[in-house]
Scaffold this active site. Sequence first.
Site, PDB file in Angstrom:
ATOM      1  N   GLY A 134       1.005  -1.474   4.392  1.00  0.00           N
ATOM      2  CA  GLY A 134       1.405  -0.237   3.685  1.00  0.00           C
ATOM      3  C   GLY A 134       2.430   0.897   5.110  1.00  0.00           C
ATOM      4  N   ARG A 166      -6.736  12.988   0.766  1.00  0.00           N
ATOM      5  CA  ARG A 166      -5.641  13.373   1.876  1.00  0.00           C
ATOM      6  C   ARG A 166      -4.422  12.850   1.635  1.00  0.00           C
ATOM      7  NH1 ARG A 166      -7.178  10.105   7.275  1.00  0.00           N
ATOM      8  NH2 ARG A 166      -9.161  11.365   6.994  1.00  0.00           N
ATOM      9  N   HIS A 167      -4.321  11.657   0.806  1.00  0.00           N
ATOM     10  CA  HIS A 167      -2.890  10.987   0.167  1.00  0.00           C
ATOM     11  C   HIS A 167      -2.975  10.840  -1.210  1.00  0.00           C
ATOM     12  CE1 HIS A 167      -4.938   7.497   1.293  1.00  0.00           C
ATOM     13  NE2 HIS A 167      -4.792   7.662   3.036  1.00  0.00           N
ATOM     14  N   ARG A 181       4.098  18.657   1.269  1.00  0.00           N
ATOM     15  CA  ARG A 181       4.520  19.858   0.830  1.00  0.00           C
ATOM     16  C   ARG A 181       3.978  20.201  -0.595  1.00  0.00           C
ATOM     17  NH1 ARG A 181       9.793  21.517   2.381  1.00  0.00           N
ATOM     18  NH2 ARG A 181       9.308  21.451   4.838  1.00  0.00           N
ATOM     19  N   ASN A 192       0.916  -1.186  -0.083  1.00  0.00           N
ATOM     20  CA  ASN A 192      -0.029   0.029  -0.035  1.00  0.00           C
ATOM     21  C   ASN A 192       0.980   1.267  -0.074  1.00  0.00           C
ATOM     22  OD1 ASN A 192      -1.355   2.138   1.112  1.00  0.00           O
ATOM     23  ND2 ASN A 192      -3.034   0.775   1.787  1.00  0.00           N
ATOM     24  N   ASP A 205      -0.173   4.378  -0.022  1.00  0.00           N
ATOM     25  CA  ASP A 205      -0.637   5.735   0.412  1.00  0.00           C
ATOM     26  C   ASP A 205       0.089   6.784   1.086  1.00  0.00           C
ATOM     27  OD1 ASP A 205      -3.108   4.543  -0.413  1.00  0.00           O
ATOM     28  OD2 ASP A 205      -3.987   4.197   1.558  1.00  0.00           O
ATOM     29  N   GLY A 233      -2.034  -2.572  10.018  1.00  0.00           N
ATOM     30  CA  GLY A 233      -0.988  -2.784  11.287  1.00  0.00           C
ATOM     31  C   GLY A 233      -0.102  -3.720  11.109  1.00  0.00           C
ATOM     32  N   GLU A 282      -8.670   0.585  -3.023  1.00  0.00           N
ATOM     33  CA  GLU A 282      -9.389   0.703  -1.837  1.00  0.00           C
ATOM     34  C   GLU A 282     -10.695   2.136  -2.053  1.00  0.00           C
ATOM     35  OE1 GLU A 282      -7.427   1.111   1.800  1.00  0.00           O
ATOM     36  OE2 GLU A 282      -6.317  -0.840   1.366  1.00  0.00           O
ATOM     37  N   THR A 304      -7.065   6.613  10.240  1.00  0.00           N
ATOM     38  CA  THR A 304      -6.952   5.647   9.323  1.00  0.00           C
ATOM     39  C   THR A 304      -8.356   4.640   9.174  1.00  0.00           C
ATOM     40  OG1 THR A 304      -5.591   3.710   8.661  1.00  0.00           O
ATOM     41  CG2 THR A 304      -5.866   4.136  11.061  1.00  0.00           C
TER      42      THR A 304
HETATM   43  N1  PXP Z   1      -5.967  -3.005   4.035  1.00  0.00           N
HETATM   44  C1  PXP Z   1      -6.803  -2.190   4.045  1.00  0.00           C
HETATM   45  C2  PXP Z   1      -8.266  -2.587   3.642  1.00  0.00           C
HETATM   46  C3  PXP Z   1      -6.611  -0.769   4.486  1.00  0.00           C
HETATM   47  O1  PXP Z   1      -7.586   0.222   4.944  1.00  0.00           O
HETATM   48  C4  PXP Z   1      -5.252  -0.452   5.005  1.00  0.00           C
HETATM   49  C5  PXP Z   1      -5.102   0.943   5.335  1.00  0.00           C
HETATM   50  O2  PXP Z   1      -5.171   1.822   4.373  1.00  0.00           O
HETATM   51  C6  PXP Z   1      -4.250  -1.480   4.967  1.00  0.00           C
HETATM   52  C7  PXP Z   1      -4.641  -2.866   4.371  1.00  0.00           C
HETATM   53  C8  PXP Z   1      -2.852  -1.259   4.912  1.00  0.00           C
HETATM   54  O3  PXP Z   1      -2.749  -1.130   6.433  1.00  0.00           O
HETATM   55  P1  PXP Z   1      -1.257  -0.580   6.761  1.00  0.00           P
HETATM   56  O4  PXP Z   1      -1.146   0.865   6.277  1.00  0.00           O
HETATM   57  O5  PXP Z   1      -1.525  -0.404   8.461  1.00  0.00           O
HETATM   58  O6  PXP Z   1      -0.548  -1.730   6.794  1.00  0.00           O
END
Ligand code: PXP
Length: 250
Positions: free
Chosen positions: A218, A52-53, A21, A10, A12, A197, A73, A103
């Site tokens: 991510g 936001r991202h 910035r 991920n 993001d 997480g 997503e 989040t």
């Molecule tokens: N899966 C989903 C559906 C999420 O919303 C997120 C967070 O954007 C993640 C996975 C990845 O989570 P993390 O950034 O905590 O690894």
Amino acid sequence: MSSHLRLGVNVDHVATIRNARGGRHPDPVRAAKLAIEAGADGITAHLREDRRHIMDDDIARLKAEIGKPLNFEMAITDEMVAIAVKTKPHAVCLVPERRTERTTEGGLDAAESRDQLAPAVARLRDAGIRVSLFIVADPHQIEAAVAVGAPVIEIHTGAWCDALAAGGVAAQAEWKRIQEGARLARRLGLEVHAGHGLDYTSAEIIAALPDIVELNIGHFLVGAAVYDGLRHTVREMRAAMDRGRAMVTQ
Ligand code: PXP
């Protein structure tokens, strides 16, 4: 040995740093390509309502340039469904979204939002997009996912990861919920993913669950890349997942 466990990276939070910035640096698409070179099987990006991202242009560029599956997503809104149908990513993961959250804090209440979910899932599936629902591993949520026609669920691992990091017994209860939920979902014919997480330790543990075929990770990878570089963190994550997967006995 069980099936290959896919890693979706991920990006993001590469965009979070860029947006601090403005401008184009660092570029989430460049990060995505790097992650793929280092072993990612696909890229995940969340286009939030407030942008936001990740921005609209990032999604278009990711789809055009990465050459691997894009997991988009999104919240269940008409705007996002229209963007998905137009962009045609490989996959969509439907998530709950609250403007004030930092989040994605919880899973979708699939059981309560069947009437909203079923037509959105149908529209996305009709467009040839694989749809997953981001839910906690509770039986009634899993059964609701089946009822609305979603072929895939992504189990929210946030509570388990928090409990694991804090130590203590709560982690065991969360782990049991994930294990049993993954087993039930697979028995009901769903493809099972997991995420939120995860770090090297939790990813290695969860990789040993044979019912799970994809992890989406991510924040930890992008954060650890500040010290070690994204190539390194993705390779380390791949190695941790492979070690965990090698523990699968069935
Ligand atoms: N899966 C989903 C559906 C999420 O919303 C997120 C967070 O954007 C993640 C996975 C990845 O989570 P993390 O950034 O905590 O690894």
